[in-house]
Enzyme design. Structure first.
Site, short mmCIF file in Angstrom:
data_model
loop_
_atom_site.label_atom_id
_atom_site.label_comp_id
_atom_site.label_asym_id
_atom_site.label_seq_id
_atom_site.Cartn_x
_atom_site.Cartn_y
_atom_site.Cartn_z
N GLY A 24 76.58 -47.94 1.47
CA GLY A 24 76.04 -46.76 0.61
C GLY A 24 75.71 -45.54 0.96
O GLY A 24 75.92 -44.69 0.42
N ARG A 28 75.15 -43.36 7.20
CA ARG A 28 75.53 -44.58 7.89
C ARG A 28 77.07 -44.62 8.21
O ARG A 28 77.62 -45.00 9.11
CB ARG A 28 75.09 -45.81 7.25
CG ARG A 28 75.31 -47.19 7.95
CD ARG A 28 74.73 -48.41 7.28
NE ARG A 28 73.47 -48.41 6.75
CZ ARG A 28 73.09 -48.75 5.60
NH1 ARG A 28 73.76 -49.44 4.70
NH2 ARG A 28 71.66 -48.65 5.24
N ARG A 47 80.56 -33.78 -2.56
CA ARG A 47 79.27 -34.40 -2.99
C ARG A 47 78.69 -34.97 -1.76
O ARG A 47 77.48 -35.95 -1.85
CB ARG A 47 79.21 -35.41 -4.03
CG ARG A 47 80.01 -34.92 -5.23
CD ARG A 47 80.14 -35.80 -6.43
NE ARG A 47 80.51 -35.35 -7.62
CZ ARG A 47 79.73 -35.05 -8.78
NH1 ARG A 47 78.27 -35.24 -8.59
NH2 ARG A 47 80.15 -34.72 -10.07
N ARG A 91 82.11 -53.57 2.10
CA ARG A 91 80.86 -53.05 2.01
C ARG A 91 80.11 -53.50 3.03
O ARG A 91 79.84 -54.74 3.22
CB ARG A 91 80.34 -53.41 0.62
CG ARG A 91 78.89 -52.94 0.71
CD ARG A 91 78.55 -53.09 -1.05
NE ARG A 91 76.97 -53.40 -1.09
CZ ARG A 91 76.03 -52.56 -0.59
NH1 ARG A 91 76.15 -51.36 0.07
NH2 ARG A 91 74.46 -52.84 -0.58
N SER A 94 72.65 -52.82 2.92
CA SER A 94 71.37 -53.40 3.09
C SER A 94 70.83 -54.28 1.61
O SER A 94 71.50 -54.00 0.63
CB SER A 94 70.25 -52.16 3.35
OG SER A 94 70.05 -51.47 2.15
N ASP A 208 64.57 -56.10 3.83
CA ASP A 208 63.30 -56.15 3.43
C ASP A 208 63.12 -57.42 2.78
O ASP A 208 64.17 -58.12 2.36
CB ASP A 208 62.95 -54.99 2.49
CG ASP A 208 63.44 -54.84 1.09
OD1 ASP A 208 63.11 -55.17 0.20
OD2 ASP A 208 64.68 -54.46 1.46
N ARG A 221 67.17 -48.62 8.71
CA ARG A 221 68.12 -49.23 7.73
C ARG A 221 69.70 -48.13 7.99
O ARG A 221 70.71 -48.56 8.09
CB ARG A 221 67.84 -48.77 6.52
CG ARG A 221 66.66 -49.78 6.01
CD ARG A 221 66.45 -49.36 4.51
NE ARG A 221 64.81 -49.98 4.07
CZ ARG A 221 64.91 -50.34 2.77
NH1 ARG A 221 65.70 -50.23 1.96
NH2 ARG A 221 63.64 -50.92 2.68
#
Length: 239
Positions: A24, A28, A47, A91, A94, A208, A221
């Site tokens: 996402g 990362r 973007r 994908r 997290s 989490d 993360r």
């Protein structure tokens, strides 16, 4: 194949590998490219949704951010599948673990993706669609995890449209149905893949435990989910 670049991706035809890892967070994506790929080139900065192509163990692999939520990954994965000839998207994200057996830093593979989204409405189906992963990718991910000493937890995840839900009992209701973890993208990715006759898999690191109050920091993360990344890369080079 449609004309490229697209409104959301500055790549041209041939810039992107057949298999794409899609976190996402675009940072990362940069971390994966910097850490694991060789001969890296950036194909997208539109973007700030960074995308890179390089090689891993000699095999071309791309990695690109997908953003937060089903509308975002819906756009990016649709364009990759339909405009750029991508065959598989994995994908790497997290999630919040909600099943009792799921712990922080566990790696979860979404065999199916429940959702509270209306994303499937566009297909005008005469019933309820069940978004599922590619069994081929899932089977290889489980095997790759075992080779690396990681036992994936495999099962249903929830792709939610809400991060802050006004119904404080919603998570518990999904837990009662055996859902392992909550994230925000897999269902749309799986539906886009099904419609395009392509492959998709969602791998998640538990960041989490919302029902227990445990969590990792934002920096952790972004940079510490290496087990999940290495499993995804092992799957990618078998395509």
């Amino acid at each position: 194949m449609a004309t490229t670049p697209t409104p959301h991706n500055g790549a041209i035809e041939g810039d992107i590998a057949k298999t794409v890892l899609m976190p996402g967070d675009p940072l990362r994506a940069k971390f994966i490219a910097d850490t694991y790929l060789e001969d890296v080139r950036c194909f997208n900065t539109v973007r700030n949704m960074l995308g890179y192509t390089g090689t891993y163990q000699g095999v071309p692999v791309s990695v690109m951010g997908g953003g937060m939520g089903m509308p975002s990954i819906g756009i990016y994965s649709y364009e990759l599948f339909n405009f750029y000839g991508v065959e598989s998207i994995i994908r790497v994200g997290s999630a919040g673990g909600i099943a009792d057996e799921v712990k922080v830093r566990d790696v979860v593979a979404g065999m199916g993706a429940c959702t509270n989204s209306n994303y499937a409405h566009q297909y005008q189906l005469p019933g309820t669609y069940a978004p599922i992963a590619s069994f081929d990718l899932l089977e290889r991910a489980v095997a790759a995890g075992r080779d690396q000493g990681v036992e994936l937890k495999v099962g249903n995840v929830l792709s939610s449209d809400t991060f802050y839900d006004d119904n404080d009992q919603a998570t518990i209701s999904w837990q009662k149905m055996g859902v392992l973890a909550v994230e925000m993208e897999a269902a749309a990715l799986y539906m886009n893949a099904a419609r395009a006759n392509k492959k998709a898999l969602c791998l998640l690191t538990i960041s989490d435990l919302p029902l227990k109050g445990e969590s990792l920091s934002a920096e952790e993360r972004q940079t510490s989910f290496t087990q999940m990344m290495e499993i995804a890369l092992a799957v990618a080079i078998q395509e």
